[in-house]
Design a protein around this motif. Structure first.
Motif, mmCIF file in Angstrom:
data_model
loop_
_atom_site.group_PDB
_atom_site.id
_atom_site.type_symbol
_atom_site.label_atom_id
_atom_site.label_comp_id
_atom_site.label_asym_id
_atom_site.label_seq_id
_atom_site.Cartn_x
_atom_site.Cartn_y
_atom_site.Cartn_z
ATOM 1 N N ALA A 12 -24.862 23.634 -13.903
ATOM 2 C CA ALA A 12 -26.009 23.836 -14.790
ATOM 3 C C ALA A 12 -25.763 25.009 -15.735
ATOM 4 O O ALA A 12 -26.102 24.943 -16.924
ATOM 5 C CB ALA A 12 -27.271 24.077 -13.974
ATOM 6 N N MET A 13 -25.161 26.073 -15.212
ATOM 7 C CA MET A 13 -24.979 27.298 -16.001
ATOM 8 C C MET A 13 -24.083 27.064 -17.219
ATOM 9 O O MET A 13 -24.412 27.498 -18.334
ATOM 10 C CB MET A 13 -24.399 28.392 -15.112
ATOM 11 C CG MET A 13 -25.353 28.910 -14.063
ATOM 12 S SD MET A 13 -26.619 30.009 -14.744
ATOM 13 C CE MET A 13 -25.666 31.537 -14.878
ATOM 14 N N HIS A 14 -22.952 26.403 -17.040
ATOM 15 C CA HIS A 14 -22.048 26.253 -18.185
ATOM 16 C C HIS A 14 -22.640 25.309 -19.222
ATOM 17 O O HIS A 14 -22.430 25.470 -20.425
ATOM 18 C CB HIS A 14 -20.641 25.826 -17.734
ATOM 19 C CG HIS A 14 -20.390 24.369 -17.634
ATOM 20 N ND1 HIS A 14 -20.655 23.633 -16.502
ATOM 21 C CD2 HIS A 14 -19.861 23.488 -18.537
ATOM 22 C CE1 HIS A 14 -20.308 22.376 -16.712
ATOM 23 N NE2 HIS A 14 -19.833 22.257 -17.926
ATOM 24 N N ASP A 133 -35.398 17.220 -25.883
ATOM 25 C CA ASP A 133 -34.458 18.077 -25.174
ATOM 26 C C ASP A 133 -34.379 17.622 -23.722
ATOM 27 O O ASP A 133 -35.217 16.844 -23.253
ATOM 28 C CB ASP A 133 -34.905 19.538 -25.243
ATOM 29 C CG ASP A 133 -34.695 20.149 -26.624
ATOM 30 O OD1 ASP A 133 -33.949 19.553 -27.425
ATOM 31 O OD2 ASP A 133 -35.292 21.208 -26.902
ATOM 32 N N TYR A 134 -33.392 18.143 -22.995
ATOM 33 C CA TYR A 134 -33.225 17.678 -21.620
ATOM 34 C C TYR A 134 -32.349 18.627 -20.810
ATOM 35 O O TYR A 134 -31.587 19.436 -21.351
ATOM 36 C CB TYR A 134 -32.607 16.276 -21.595
ATOM 37 C CG TYR A 134 -31.241 16.192 -22.250
ATOM 38 C CD1 TYR A 134 -30.077 16.495 -21.536
ATOM 39 C CD2 TYR A 134 -31.114 15.835 -23.589
ATOM 40 C CE1 TYR A 134 -28.834 16.441 -22.148
ATOM 41 C CE2 TYR A 134 -29.877 15.778 -24.204
ATOM 42 C CZ TYR A 134 -28.737 16.072 -23.475
ATOM 43 O OH TYR A 134 -27.512 16.027 -24.072
ATOM 44 N N LEU A 135 -32.476 18.487 -19.495
ATOM 45 C CA LEU A 135 -31.593 19.118 -18.523
ATOM 46 C C LEU A 135 -31.420 18.108 -17.397
ATOM 47 O O LEU A 135 -32.396 17.721 -16.753
ATOM 48 C CB LEU A 135 -32.204 20.414 -17.990
ATOM 49 C CG LEU A 135 -31.345 21.305 -17.071
ATOM 50 C CD1 LEU A 135 -31.918 22.721 -17.033
ATOM 51 C CD2 LEU A 135 -31.259 20.768 -15.643
ATOM 52 N N VAL A 136 -30.170 17.663 -17.179
ATOM 53 C CA VAL A 136 -29.902 16.647 -16.163
ATOM 54 C C VAL A 136 -28.675 17.059 -15.358
ATOM 55 O O VAL A 136 -27.797 17.759 -15.866
ATOM 56 C CB VAL A 136 -29.721 15.255 -16.821
ATOM 57 C CG1 VAL A 136 -28.496 15.235 -17.735
ATOM 58 C CG2 VAL A 136 -29.631 14.147 -15.777
ATOM 59 N N GLU A 144 -23.043 14.031 -24.680
ATOM 60 C CA GLU A 144 -21.859 14.881 -24.506
ATOM 61 C C GLU A 144 -22.116 16.003 -23.519
ATOM 62 O O GLU A 144 -21.239 16.378 -22.737
ATOM 63 C CB GLU A 144 -21.421 15.468 -25.849
ATOM 64 C CG GLU A 144 -20.150 16.297 -25.756
ATOM 65 C CD GLU A 144 -19.675 16.807 -27.103
ATOM 66 O OE1 GLU A 144 -18.729 17.607 -27.116
ATOM 67 O OE2 GLU A 144 -20.248 16.402 -28.139
ATOM 68 N N ASN A 145 -23.322 16.555 -23.536
ATOM 69 C CA ASN A 145 -23.658 17.679 -22.669
ATOM 70 C C ASN A 145 -24.776 17.305 -21.706
ATOM 71 O O ASN A 145 -25.504 16.327 -21.915
ATOM 72 C CB ASN A 145 -24.090 18.890 -23.510
ATOM 73 C CG ASN A 145 -23.000 19.357 -24.444
ATOM 74 O OD1 ASN A 145 -21.839 19.442 -24.059
ATOM 75 N ND2 ASN A 145 -23.374 19.653 -25.690
ATOM 76 N N MET A 146 -24.924 18.115 -20.652
ATOM 77 C CA MET A 146 -25.967 17.882 -19.659
ATOM 78 C C MET A 146 -27.237 18.677 -19.951
ATOM 79 O O MET A 146 -28.232 18.560 -19.235
ATOM 80 C CB MET A 146 -25.436 18.216 -18.271
ATOM 81 C CG MET A 146 -24.358 17.239 -17.806
ATOM 82 S SD MET A 146 -23.288 17.883 -16.486
ATOM 83 C CE MET A 146 -24.456 18.287 -15.209
ATOM 84 N N PRO A 153 -40.024 18.254 -29.640
ATOM 85 C CA PRO A 153 -41.361 18.489 -29.058
ATOM 86 C C PRO A 153 -41.455 18.202 -27.557
ATOM 87 O O PRO A 153 -42.462 18.533 -26.927
ATOM 88 C CB PRO A 153 -42.244 17.508 -29.839
ATOM 89 C CG PRO A 153 -41.313 16.396 -30.222
ATOM 90 C CD PRO A 153 -39.988 17.042 -30.482
ATOM 91 N N VAL A 154 -40.424 17.561 -26.990
ATOM 92 C CA VAL A 154 -40.455 17.127 -25.588
ATOM 93 C C VAL A 154 -39.178 17.592 -24.893
ATOM 94 O O VAL A 154 -38.101 17.608 -25.504
ATOM 95 C CB VAL A 154 -40.551 15.581 -25.500
ATOM 96 C CG1 VAL A 154 -40.369 15.098 -24.058
ATOM 97 C CG2 VAL A 154 -41.874 15.087 -26.063
ATOM 98 N N ILE A 155 -39.290 17.959 -23.621
ATOM 99 C CA ILE A 155 -38.100 18.218 -22.815
ATOM 100 C C ILE A 155 -38.250 17.493 -21.481
ATOM 101 O O ILE A 155 -39.317 17.504 -20.868
ATOM 102 C CB ILE A 155 -37.856 19.726 -22.599
ATOM 103 C CG1 ILE A 155 -36.514 19.953 -21.874
ATOM 104 C CG2 ILE A 155 -38.998 20.398 -21.865
ATOM 105 C CD1 ILE A 155 -36.042 21.401 -21.894
ATOM 106 N N VAL A 156 -37.176 16.847 -21.042
ATOM 107 C CA VAL A 156 -37.130 16.127 -19.768
ATOM 108 C C VAL A 156 -36.173 16.884 -18.858
ATOM 109 O O VAL A 156 -34.998 17.066 -19.192
ATOM 110 C CB VAL A 156 -36.659 14.672 -19.950
ATOM 111 C CG1 VAL A 156 -36.667 13.937 -18.612
ATOM 112 C CG2 VAL A 156 -37.534 13.949 -20.969
#
Length: 454
Positions: A12-14, A133-136, A144-146, A153-156
């Protein structure tokens, strides 16, 4: 903005470091060891530290934020330096929240299925070129990125229940303050942090408390533990609660078809849990103005996230899958999914016990009966993992007794495990390799080809 990452090499950090770099931030970081794929991906963006190791001299009063990874310890020299300078220190979930304060926040929680549900939502939104936006927690085709952070306006967010940082003992998913929250199921995990099932279950009740006012909770009503948690949670009457169950489906010739509104939708994924995940994703997408018809049109092309029932190869009579499954509930569900999809084939199922919970002698009995759906059950443990995690080792007899499977085979040597799998000569047979580790650095693609084409 100048941001420094302590333990930049984490999964997650990188990805967060890369996301902030792409947003125009000045990013630095360090770690005592950085492995692939983090090393190559950081180097690609010019973010790879010059050398491994902690470097307190990188910290100064011109840094706007320090992001502390879970891999670091409370006595980390860079953390101590940041504290002495009075710098603002965040866990990565805290910092993601800071970036998402003004967005509609969707958070996917639960003991299993988080990555798949999040990936399904991202696939559908991307299919229709929505701005989000997102974080998976896994690599997804088309992304390309996680992590992505922008002015969307939205983040998942995939919301993990593990601790936020060495100095912040709150579960990560409590920090995001979701407008739309999902709980996929509750099955005891992370025994090193939550020593009793009751203490673990309490984190999901607290998650409901963190939802924004007039928020929405989407939850799996087929999970009896979760269903009871939601029923007993009466302090948030403003939260709209939407239950979901497994949708109607059929399996024909190794392919799953969703039966809905009088028509069929052919899927690239399979298994009862994945169909539950799909329903959760559909209900979230409805909250993001994606119609049911549009959702089904997009989800038909979803092929899964990396390491989640990922197909490594297939012939007319065999298939090889790898999966991240490591907890008892995930193991049982994954074995049953493959067996149900290919009922005419034998199944060799192999799990590497690798996590703190799975290698804890007080937790091992939770695996009882989880391998009963496999025709050939195999457990592998790398003995070095006991040493690294400073846990009391146990042997093959302990494992067989705990799993309650007298036909189970146990290996602690990767070469012997490899030879066993390569020795199979059954014509109609699938292989399922499950681990959050590396099976002693076995090349699973090479193993798959050997199994398929011998």
């Amino acid at each position: 903005m100048r941001v420094h990452f302590i333990a930049i090499g984490g999964a997650a950090m990188h990805n967060l470091a890369i996301a902030l770099h792409l947003k125009g931030y000045e990013v630095s970081g360090s770690d005592d060891a950085i492995y692939e794929p983090s090393r190559t991906r950081l180097a690609k963006h010019g973010l790879l530290p010059d050398a491994d190791g902690w470097r307190p001299e990188l910290l100064n009063d011109k840094i706007d934020a320090v992001i502390l990874g879970m891999h670091a310890r409370a006595d980390n020299p860079e953390l101590l330096k940041a504290q002495s300078l009075g710098l603002k220190i965040y866990s990565y979930p805290e910092y993601v929240y800071e970036q998402a304060r003004n967005k509609k926040r969707v958070v996917i929680g639960g003991s299993h299925g988080k990555t798949t549900i999040t990936s399904m939502i991202l696939h559908v939104l991307n299919y229709y070129q929505k701005d989000f936006d997102y974080l998976v927690g896994a690599q997804i085709a088309g992304f390309e990125n996680m992590v992505r952070l922008s002015d969307a306006p939205v983040i998942v967010i995939e919301g993990d229940e593990y601790l936020a940082s060495p100095i912040d003992r709150r579960p990560k998913f409590h920090l995001y303050k979701a407008h739309v929250g999902v709980i996929s199921g509750v099955a005891w995990d992370h025994i090193n942090v939550f020593p009793t099932f009751d203490s673990y279950k309490a984190q999901f009740s607290k998650f409901i408390d963190t939802l924004e006012r007039n928020g929405t909770l989407i939850y799996c009503a087929e999970d009896e533990v979760l269903k009871k948690i939601v029923a007993q949670h009466t302090s948030r009457n403003d939260v709209r609660k939407i239950p979901y169950e497994t949708p109607l489906y059929e399996i024909r010739e190794g392919k799953t078809y969703l039966v809905t509104a009088g028509k069929e939708v052919g899927l690239e994924v399979f298994g009862k849990h994945n169909l539950q995940n799909l329903t959760a994703a559909r209900l979230v997408c409805a909250q993001l103005d994606v119609s049911e018809e549009d959702f089904y049109a997009a989800i038909a092309s979803f092929s899964g996230a990396a390491k989640r029932l990922e197909k490594l190869g297939e012939t007319a009579h065999k298939a090889v899958f790898k999966d991240f499954a490591h907890s008892p509930s995930k193991l049982k569900a994954t074995v049953e999914a493959v067996k149900s999809q290919y009922p005419q084939r034998s199944l060799i199922a192999c799990i590497e016990l690798h996590t703190f919970s799975s290698l804890n002698e007080n937790f091992l009995n939770e695996y009882s009966g989880t391998f009963n759906g496999a025709d050939f059950a195999v457990v592998y443990i790398d003995q070095k993992t006991f040493e690294q995690k400073k846990l009391k080792p146990f042997n093959g007899e302990d494992v067989m007794k705990a799993f309650g499977n007298k036909n189970l085979l146990f290996y602690d040597n990767p070469e012997k495990l490899k030879r066993y799998i390569e020795s199979f000569e059954i014509s109609d047979c699938n292989l399922l390799m499950m681990s959050s580790g590396t099976f002693g650095s076995i090349d699973l693609v090479t193993l798959a080809n050997s199994f398929l084409y011998r």
